[in-house]
Design an enzyme around this catalytic site. Structure first.
Site, mmCIF file in Angstrom:
data_model
loop_
_atom_site.group_PDB
_atom_site.id
_atom_site.type_symbol
_atom_site.label_atom_id
_atom_site.label_comp_id
_atom_site.label_asym_id
_atom_site.label_seq_id
_atom_site.Cartn_x
_atom_site.Cartn_y
_atom_site.Cartn_z
ATOM 1 N N CYS A 9 12.978 4.896 -27.526
ATOM 2 C CA CYS A 9 13.176 6.161 -28.234
ATOM 3 C C CYS A 9 12.545 7.362 -27.541
ATOM 4 O O CYS A 9 13.009 8.492 -27.724
ATOM 5 C CB CYS A 9 12.634 6.046 -29.657
ATOM 6 S SG CYS A 9 10.847 5.767 -29.769
ATOM 7 N N GLY A 11 12.275 7.854 -24.233
ATOM 8 C CA GLY A 11 12.883 8.173 -22.946
ATOM 9 C C GLY A 11 13.864 9.329 -23.115
ATOM 10 O O GLY A 11 14.102 9.809 -24.230
ATOM 11 N N LYS A 12 14.437 9.797 -22.015
ATOM 12 C CA LYS A 12 15.354 10.938 -22.073
ATOM 13 C C LYS A 12 16.537 10.670 -22.984
ATOM 14 O O LYS A 12 16.895 11.492 -23.835
ATOM 15 C CB LYS A 12 15.832 11.293 -20.659
ATOM 16 C CG LYS A 12 14.751 11.900 -19.771
ATOM 17 C CD LYS A 12 15.311 12.268 -18.407
ATOM 18 C CE LYS A 12 14.226 12.894 -17.533
ATOM 19 N NZ LYS A 12 14.752 13.254 -16.181
ATOM 20 N N GLU A 40 6.168 13.025 -30.846
ATOM 21 C CA GLU A 40 6.315 13.002 -32.297
ATOM 22 C C GLU A 40 7.791 12.834 -32.656
ATOM 23 O O GLU A 40 8.645 13.569 -32.178
ATOM 24 C CB GLU A 40 5.775 14.294 -32.913
ATOM 25 C CG GLU A 40 4.261 14.428 -32.836
ATOM 26 C CD GLU A 40 3.551 13.419 -33.719
ATOM 27 O OE1 GLU A 40 4.127 13.030 -34.772
ATOM 28 O OE2 GLU A 40 2.438 12.986 -33.350
ATOM 29 N N ALA A 110 29.928 -0.391 -19.001
ATOM 30 C CA ALA A 110 29.475 0.229 -17.749
ATOM 31 C C ALA A 110 29.181 1.711 -17.941
ATOM 32 O O ALA A 110 28.372 2.290 -17.222
ATOM 33 C CB ALA A 110 30.529 0.048 -16.657
ATOM 34 N N MET A 112 28.931 4.640 -21.344
ATOM 35 C CA MET A 112 29.025 4.810 -22.790
ATOM 36 C C MET A 112 29.846 6.031 -23.199
ATOM 37 O O MET A 112 30.088 6.238 -24.382
ATOM 38 C CB MET A 112 27.627 4.926 -23.394
ATOM 39 C CG MET A 112 26.749 3.706 -23.192
ATOM 40 S SD MET A 112 27.516 2.164 -23.778
ATOM 41 C CE MET A 112 27.714 2.513 -25.525
ATOM 42 N N HIS A 143 27.741 12.227 -7.969
ATOM 43 C CA HIS A 143 26.538 12.148 -8.792
ATOM 44 C C HIS A 143 25.396 12.908 -8.130
ATOM 45 O O HIS A 143 25.489 13.317 -6.971
ATOM 46 C CB HIS A 143 26.128 10.691 -9.017
ATOM 47 C CG HIS A 143 26.986 9.977 -10.024
ATOM 48 N ND1 HIS A 143 28.151 9.340 -9.680
ATOM 49 C CD2 HIS A 143 26.851 9.816 -11.369
ATOM 50 C CE1 HIS A 143 28.698 8.811 -10.768
ATOM 51 N NE2 HIS A 143 27.924 9.079 -11.800
ATOM 52 N N HIS A 144 24.314 13.050 -8.862
ATOM 53 C CA HIS A 144 23.120 13.761 -8.394
ATOM 54 C C HIS A 144 22.467 13.046 -7.204
ATOM 55 O O HIS A 144 22.742 11.865 -6.939
ATOM 56 C CB HIS A 144 22.107 13.888 -9.541
ATOM 57 C CG HIS A 144 21.787 12.576 -10.195
ATOM 58 N ND1 HIS A 144 20.828 11.709 -9.714
ATOM 59 C CD2 HIS A 144 22.330 11.978 -11.285
ATOM 60 C CE1 HIS A 144 20.775 10.643 -10.484
ATOM 61 N NE2 HIS A 144 21.671 10.777 -11.438
ATOM 62 N N LYS A 147 20.571 9.463 -7.449
ATOM 63 C CA LYS A 147 21.250 8.197 -7.749
ATOM 64 C C LYS A 147 21.267 7.321 -6.504
ATOM 65 O O LYS A 147 21.719 7.757 -5.434
ATOM 66 C CB LYS A 147 22.682 8.454 -8.236
ATOM 67 C CG LYS A 147 23.398 7.206 -8.728
ATOM 68 C CD LYS A 147 24.724 7.566 -9.371
ATOM 69 C CE LYS A 147 25.470 6.337 -9.876
ATOM 70 N NZ LYS A 147 24.720 5.610 -10.929
ATOM 71 N N THR A 154 30.604 3.082 -12.869
ATOM 72 C CA THR A 154 31.794 3.631 -13.529
ATOM 73 C C THR A 154 32.986 3.650 -12.581
ATOM 74 O O THR A 154 34.110 3.334 -12.972
ATOM 75 C CB THR A 154 31.511 5.049 -14.047
ATOM 76 O OG1 THR A 154 30.429 4.991 -14.993
ATOM 77 C CG2 THR A 154 32.734 5.640 -14.714
#
Length: 252
Positions: A9, A11-12, A40, A110, A112, A143-144, A147, A154
């Site tokens: 929860c 994490g990013k 929090e 692979a 979401m 991709h960035h 990676k 994908t």
């Protein structure tokens, strides 16, 4: 109201999903799991699923590969459905996913993104028509610069979708620089670009005689993956044991 446990929860992606659920009238996060507790949240956070006593309909997992074994074992014991979004699993962990799916519902994909998974379905229909007509099929993914894997999972899923629809007779070509020959008609080219902060862009081209048909999906933020995971959780809640993927969520 679907009751969710958010595994990872803090994490990013966990925080992205926390924000999405707060705006969704059909779901609520009843507890979070994370070894880091310095954030929090509007729900209790535990360091492990074993400590969590809240009743839930489904777990959404965006953690890391090291935490997956314990998660799957606990979900199997509790018969708790799980949307497994963590990537980079070992062969042993993939086998554990299969075993867990015999005891509870497991959804693994692979990618979401709802858009990508809709694209997978559309590509199958396109390939059924265009591949037999001799159209060349190429994939370009971007991709960035952080990676590390190429091509992306994908991109491979897109290639698999094309190949399946075309009869499974195509080979994947990742690099043409080492040979000087004409393109084989039975290949799917996959090219990878890495740079900047590109979240994810996938382009599929059907190149025929005097025309090109392009399908393109661009992710502008990680929220698209969170939205897909949330929709998957709503779908999976209450489902019987078995292995599911995003194609089950998107029906047409």
């Amino acid at each position: 109201m679907v009751k969710i446990i958010m595994h990872g929860c803090n994490g990013k992606m966990g925080q992205v999903i926390t924000r999405l659920v707060a705006e969704d009238e059909g779901a609520v996060i009843v507890a979070g799991i994370d070894t880091y507790t310095g954030i929090e949240n509007p729900y209790p956070v535990y360091k492990s699923l074993e400590e969590c006593e809240e009743e839930a309909d489904v777990v959404i997992d965006f953690s890391n590969a090291k935490a997956v074994d314990g998660l799957l074992n606990m979900c199997a014991d509790r018969k708790l459905p799980v949307v497994l979004c963590t990537t980079g699993l070992s062969e042993e962990q993939i086998a554990l996913v299969e075993e867990t799916a015999k005891k509870t519902a497991v959804l693994k994909s692979a990618n979401m993104s709802l858009g990508i998974n809709l694209l997978l379905k559309l590509l199958k229909e396109a390939a059924k028509v265009l591949a037999p007509a001799g159209y060349d099929m190429e994939i370009v993914e971007k991709h960035h610069n952080k990676k590390v894997d190429a091509p992306s999972g994908t991109a491979l899923a897109l290639a698999d979708s094309l190949n399946e629809a075309a009869g499974g007779v195509y080979e994947y070509k990742y690099d043409r620089s080492s040979e000087r020959v004409a393109r084989d008609k039975k290949e799917i080219g996959i090219s990878a670009v890495r740079g900047g902060t590109i979240v994810g862009e996938h382009e599929v081209l059907f190149a025929g005689e005097d025309e090109v048909i392009e399908f393109c999906h661009t992710a502008y933020s990680k929220a698209v993956f969170g939205k897909g995971a949330l929709e998957a959780a709503k779908f999976l809640a209450g489902k019987e044991a078995g292995k599911y993927d995003m194609s089950d969520v998107i029906q047409f």
